[in-house]
Write a protein that holds these residues in place. Structure first.
Motif, PDB file in Angstrom:
ATOM      1  N   LEU A  13       0.839  -1.205   0.000  1.00 10.17           N
ATOM      2  CA  LEU A  13       0.000   0.000   0.000  1.00 10.17           C
ATOM      3  C   LEU A  13       0.875   1.257   0.000  1.00 10.17           C
ATOM      4  CD1 LEU A  13      -2.880  -0.613   2.591  1.00 10.17           C
ATOM      5  CD2 LEU A  13      -3.112  -0.281   0.131  1.00 10.17           C
ATOM      6  N   ALA A  14       1.908   1.253   0.840  1.00  5.06           N
ATOM      7  CA  ALA A  14       2.811   2.407   0.903  1.00  5.06           C
ATOM      8  C   ALA A  14       3.544   2.590  -0.422  1.00  5.06           C
ATOM      9  CB  ALA A  14       3.807   2.230   2.050  1.00  5.06           C
ATOM     10  N   LEU A  15       4.016   1.507  -1.020  1.00  9.15           N
ATOM     11  CA  LEU A  15       4.711   1.586  -2.307  1.00  9.15           C
ATOM     12  C   LEU A  15       3.780   2.101  -3.405  1.00  9.15           C
ATOM     13  CD1 LEU A  15       6.772  -1.712  -2.149  1.00  9.15           C
ATOM     14  CD2 LEU A  15       7.711   0.613  -2.214  1.00  9.15           C
ATOM     15  N   GLU A  16       2.547   1.640  -3.378  1.00  6.27           N
ATOM     16  CA  GLU A  16       1.563   2.084  -4.373  1.00  6.27           C
ATOM     17  C   GLU A  16       1.325   3.587  -4.245  1.00  6.27           C
ATOM     18  OE1 GLU A  16      -3.142   1.307  -4.717  1.00  6.27           O
ATOM     19  OE2 GLU A  16      -1.915  -0.520  -4.720  1.00  6.27           O
ATOM     20  N   GLN A  17       1.167   4.054  -3.006  1.00  6.56           N
ATOM     21  CA  GLN A  17       0.947   5.487  -2.787  1.00  6.56           C
ATOM     22  C   GLN A  17       2.166   6.300  -3.221  1.00  6.56           C
ATOM     23  OE1 GLN A  17       1.064   7.381   1.190  1.00  6.56           O
ATOM     24  NE2 GLN A  17      -1.096   7.872   0.784  1.00  6.56           N
ATOM     25  N   LEU A  18       3.344   5.816  -2.868  1.00  5.76           N
ATOM     26  CA  LEU A  18       4.583   6.503  -3.228  1.00  5.76           C
ATOM     27  C   LEU A  18       4.748   6.578  -4.749  1.00  5.76           C
ATOM     28  CD1 LEU A  18       6.928   7.793  -1.711  1.00  5.76           C
ATOM     29  CD2 LEU A  18       8.086   5.593  -1.795  1.00  5.76           C
ATOM     30  N   ASN A  19       4.490   5.486  -5.434  1.00  6.97           N
ATOM     31  CA  ASN A  19       4.641   5.446  -6.892  1.00  6.97           C
ATOM     32  C   ASN A  19       3.604   6.294  -7.617  1.00  6.97           C
ATOM     33  OD1 ASN A  19       6.952   3.856  -7.042  1.00  6.97           O
ATOM     34  ND2 ASN A  19       5.769   1.973  -6.884  1.00  6.97           N
TER      35      ASN A  19
END
Length: 163
Positions: free
Chosen positions: A37-43
């Motif tokens: 979830l964090a990676l998706e938001q960051l990307n």
């Protein structure tokens, strides 16, 4: 010839063991989903040009609320890689880390039923470059996650540490 073959086998074994030690794969499935979830938001941010990878867990906790429901908190670092986020053929988990950019300090908390993240309450995700993280931001993270578990009548999420 035999020495070259032995060297090749040793190199393959070293790569295999290094891959087996990948901290991301060592996480349980539900914690990996929080990192994702964090990676998706960051990307999704336009200003982020490279992939990030999970580096390490700083803290995590889990509260069982009954009936397979848990409240999870995970504080971790993401590290930038050399792979552009616009490169589709590259598996981000295989991208080499780069050491010329700061780590991303992330905290996520969410409710999970079984092995799925619930949408209500909405998962909380906060990532910021490590040098820019303030004490006030840390406090805000903690308070938000405490409220998430209190509103459901669960014990405080940050009271039980499993990490």
């Amino acid at each position: 010839m035999a020495a070259a073959l032995l060297l090749l086998i040793c190199a393959g074994a070293l790569l295999y063991s290094a891959e087996a030690q990948d901290p991301y794969t060592q996480l349980s499935n539900i914690y990996r989903k929080g990192v994702d979830l964090a990676l998706e938001q960051l990307n999704s941010h336009v200003g982020v040009h490279h992939h990030f990878r999970f580096l390490k867990t700083l803290d995590k906790s889990e509260i069982e609320s009954g009936f397979g429901v848990k409240y999870l908190y995970h504080h971790f670092y993401l590290k930038p890689t050399r792979c552009s986020k616009h490169t589709t053929e590259t598996d981000p988990q295989r991208c080499p880390f780069r050491n010329d950019r700061p780590l991303m300090d992330c905290a996520v908390c969410y409710k999970a039923a079984g092995d799925q993240i619930e949408t209500n309450p909405k998962p909380y995700i906060h990532c910021i470059q490590k040098p820019r993280l303030t004490e006030e931001m840390r406090t805000t993270r903690t308070e938000h996650c405490k409220k998430m578990s209190y509103t459901s009548g669960a014990p405080t999420l940050l009271a039980v540490s499993t990490g």
